[in-house]
Design an enzyme around this catalytic site. Structure first.
Site, PDB file in Angstrom:
ATOM      1  N   ASP A 115       0.866  -1.181   0.000  1.00 50.85           N
ATOM      2  CA  ASP A 115       0.000   0.000   0.000  1.00 50.85           C
ATOM      3  C   ASP A 115       0.900   1.228   0.000  1.00 50.85           C
ATOM      4  O   ASP A 115       1.249   1.749   1.062  1.00 50.85           O
ATOM      5  CB  ASP A 115      -0.905   0.022   1.234  1.00 50.85           C
ATOM      6  CG  ASP A 115      -1.986  -1.034   1.205  1.00 50.85           C
ATOM      7  OD1 ASP A 115      -2.922  -0.891   0.417  1.00 50.85           O
ATOM      8  OD2 ASP A 115      -1.882  -2.005   1.979  1.00 50.85           O
ATOM      9  N   HIS A 135     -11.582  -0.605   9.871  1.00 53.34           N
ATOM     10  CA  HIS A 135     -10.568  -1.197  10.745  1.00 53.34           C
ATOM     11  C   HIS A 135     -11.131  -1.432  12.146  1.00 53.34           C
ATOM     12  O   HIS A 135     -10.616  -2.273  12.896  1.00 53.34           O
ATOM     13  CB  HIS A 135      -9.341  -0.295  10.854  1.00 53.34           C
ATOM     14  CG  HIS A 135      -8.599  -0.114   9.564  1.00 53.34           C
ATOM     15  ND1 HIS A 135      -8.951   0.843   8.631  1.00 53.34           N
ATOM     16  CD2 HIS A 135      -7.535  -0.774   9.051  1.00 53.34           C
ATOM     17  CE1 HIS A 135      -8.120   0.765   7.595  1.00 53.34           C
ATOM     18  NE2 HIS A 135      -7.260  -0.209   7.829  1.00 53.34           N
ATOM     19  N   LYS A 184      -9.671   0.062  -5.690  1.00 47.78           N
ATOM     20  CA  LYS A 184     -10.302  -0.226  -4.406  1.00 47.78           C
ATOM     21  C   LYS A 184     -11.159   0.960  -3.994  1.00 47.78           C
ATOM     22  O   LYS A 184     -10.989   2.053  -4.513  1.00 47.78           O
ATOM     23  CB  LYS A 184      -9.249  -0.570  -3.355  1.00 47.78           C
ATOM     24  CG  LYS A 184      -8.230   0.532  -3.063  1.00 47.78           C
ATOM     25  CD  LYS A 184      -7.159   0.049  -2.088  1.00 47.78           C
ATOM     26  CE  LYS A 184      -6.266   1.200  -1.674  1.00 47.78           C
ATOM     27  NZ  LYS A 184      -5.165   0.788  -0.813  1.00 47.78           N
ATOM     28  N   HIS A 185     -12.153   0.763  -3.145  1.00 46.62           N
ATOM     29  CA  HIS A 185     -12.566  -0.503  -2.512  1.00 46.62           C
ATOM     30  C   HIS A 185     -13.903  -0.859  -3.121  1.00 46.62           C
ATOM     31  O   HIS A 185     -14.925  -0.311  -2.737  1.00 46.62           O
ATOM     32  CB  HIS A 185     -12.689  -0.345  -1.009  1.00 46.62           C
ATOM     33  CG  HIS A 185     -11.434   0.145  -0.349  1.00 46.62           C
ATOM     34  ND1 HIS A 185     -11.081   1.483  -0.313  1.00 46.62           N
ATOM     35  CD2 HIS A 185     -10.444  -0.529   0.291  1.00 46.62           C
ATOM     36  CE1 HIS A 185      -9.931   1.605   0.362  1.00 46.62           C
ATOM     37  NE2 HIS A 185      -9.522   0.406   0.727  1.00 46.62           N
ATOM     38  N   ARG A 189      -7.508  10.591   0.836  1.00 48.16           N
ATOM     39  CA  ARG A 189      -6.981   9.514  -0.015  1.00 48.16           C
ATOM     40  C   ARG A 189      -7.777   9.417  -1.317  1.00 48.16           C
ATOM     41  O   ARG A 189      -7.288   8.828  -2.288  1.00 48.16           O
ATOM     42  CB  ARG A 189      -7.065   8.178   0.722  1.00 48.16           C
ATOM     43  CG  ARG A 189      -6.257   8.118   2.004  1.00 48.16           C
ATOM     44  CD  ARG A 189      -6.680   6.929   2.873  1.00 48.16           C
ATOM     45  NE  ARG A 189      -6.433   5.658   2.222  1.00 48.16           N
ATOM     46  CZ  ARG A 189      -6.978   4.496   2.602  1.00 48.16           C
ATOM     47  NH1 ARG A 189      -7.854   4.471   3.617  1.00 48.16           N
ATOM     48  NH2 ARG A 189      -6.675   3.379   1.971  1.00 48.16           N
ATOM     49  N   ASP A 244     -10.396  -7.218   1.063  1.00 47.86           N
ATOM     50  CA  ASP A 244      -9.606  -6.310   1.887  1.00 47.86           C
ATOM     51  C   ASP A 244      -9.035  -7.129   3.050  1.00 47.86           C
ATOM     52  O   ASP A 244      -9.335  -8.321   3.204  1.00 47.86           O
ATOM     53  CB  ASP A 244     -10.472  -5.141   2.377  1.00 47.86           C
ATOM     54  CG  ASP A 244      -9.650  -3.898   2.733  1.00 47.86           C
ATOM     55  OD1 ASP A 244      -8.416  -4.007   2.861  1.00 47.86           O
ATOM     56  OD2 ASP A 244     -10.249  -2.818   2.898  1.00 47.86           O
ATOM     57  N   ARG A 272       4.251   2.946   3.041  1.00 46.22           N
ATOM     58  CA  ARG A 272       5.093   1.955   3.726  1.00 46.22           C
ATOM     59  C   ARG A 272       6.572   2.230   3.497  1.00 46.22           C
ATOM     60  O   ARG A 272       7.400   1.868   4.319  1.00 46.22           O
ATOM     61  CB  ARG A 272       4.768   0.537   3.235  1.00 46.22           C
ATOM     62  CG  ARG A 272       3.285   0.205   3.088  1.00 46.22           C
ATOM     63  CD  ARG A 272       2.469   0.449   4.325  1.00 46.22           C
ATOM     64  NE  ARG A 272       1.101  -0.030   4.161  1.00 46.22           N
ATOM     65  CZ  ARG A 272       0.096   0.314   4.963  1.00 46.22           C
ATOM     66  NH1 ARG A 272       0.288   1.157   5.968  1.00 46.22           N
ATOM     67  NH2 ARG A 272      -1.117  -0.179   4.765  1.00 46.22           N
TER      68      ARG A 272
END
Length: 335
Positions: A63, A182, A169-170, A139, A251, A71
């Site tokens: 990601d 999450h 996505k998503h 985002r 996901d 990352r």
């Protein structure tokens, strides 16, 4: 081959992971900040994952969006802006915004390809909605579906120019979620007519090589199951109405939007119609249970996997990284 993507615990593959991966042959791997130190270390890690799998084109995901979801971070790698920045430029200069988005994605892709990463979980085609939870927020590529589609196409093209496959996505859309998946399971009460806005960018980019589902209940389609676990949403909406026939990832199965043991979740998402279950957190006992529970990948899903990876073009090196970043910044300055 097992229809699962696994994470790795640390900066190198440990002996227990190596043995499990060799025995089970997961469809691919996904990397996080815990796996990343520098270019040499990261390239060595991805080279080992290729050697373990025996597939030169094994999907190695990350990601690397830009903004708050990255990352690979400075000072080793460049800082990339959130995608709302390109949406803002679109207000003034649509063509410049599209070219800036393509250049930005191309630059991201070059940093990944250099380190042997073949798949970026980007772009988000979630149509942003006012008042929704900020888990998507900046985002997103915008509030208007055709703008999202235009910028999303530029992102896919830029990644492809770098030899990296993109994941839309998503699917079928995360923009209306009022809670963070999450932490909890969102329920969307919009009508099927209203949800046409959400699916529109995915329809425009239905030829994308890969997609990732949303852990969201859409009451108009299936009031009992989130999209990731719903054969109705996957077959009727994603495969049918949207027309997506690429490789479909779930996901992350560890999100609290889902209930039950992660191995059971993996079985459930594959039974619902996802091609690949996404198990990110490299917990050995959990990965072993998942391997034990999952059947081998279906012929149809394996064909989609092969098609998706065959779509990855050789790296295009005509544009150097610095030139792409300079071009992007000069265009963004117009905003």
């Amino acid at each position: 081959m097992k229809p699962v993507v696994f994470g790795i615990a640390a900066e190198r593959v440990n002996d227990e992971e190596r043995a499990l991966f060799r025995d089970s042959d997961p469809a691919g791997y996904i990397l996080f900040a815990r796996n990343v130190v520098d270019r040499d270390q990261l390239r060595a890690l991805t080279d080992e994952l290729r050697a373990i799998s025996g597939r030169d084109n094994v999907p190695i995901l990350i990601d690397q969006e830009g903004g708050r979801v990255v990352r690979m971070k400075p000072p080793v790698w460049p800082e990339f802006p959130p995608w709302a920045t390109f949406d803002a430029l679109y207000d003034k200069a649509p063509i410049s915004a599209i070219e800036a988005a393509r250049s930005n994605a191309h630059a991201i892709g070059l940093t990944l390809a250099e380190c042997g990463i073949t798949v970026d979980c980007l772009p988000l085609l979630d149509v942003r909605q006012s008042g929704a939870h900020d888990v998507i927020g900046d985002r997103a590529l915008g509030f208007e579906p055709m703008r999202v589609a235009a910028l999303g196409r530029a992102v896919l093209d830029g990644l492809a120019d770098a030899g990296v496959a993109g994941v839309v996505k998503h699917i079928p859309g995360h923009g209306r979620a009022m809670v963070d998946t999450h932490k909890a399971l969102p329920r969307v009460t919009a009508s099927a007519e209203e949800l046409a806005i959400d699916v529109a960018p995915f329809k425009k980019l239905a030829d994308a090589p890969m997609a990732m589902t949303a852990h969201i209940v859409f009451e108009a389609w299936d009031a009992d199951r989130c999209a990731t676990l719903s054969p109705i949403v996957i077959d009727t909406i994603i495969r049918g109405e949207i027309g997506f026939d690429g490789l479909l990832f779930s996901d992350d199965l560890d999100m609290q939007a889902l209930a039950g043991d992660p191995a059971d979740r993996a079985v459930a998402v594959v039974e619902a119609g996802c091609d690949i279950a996404l198990n990110c957190w490299a917990r050995m006992d959990e990965m072993k249970r998942t391997v034990e529970r999952l059947d081998d990948i279906s012929a149809e899903s394996r064909a989609r996997l092969d098609r998706a990876m065959e779509s990855v073009r050789p790296v295009q090196t005509a544009d150097a990284l610095d030139a792409l970043l300079q071009k992007r910044d000069s265009l963004l300055a117009l905003a």
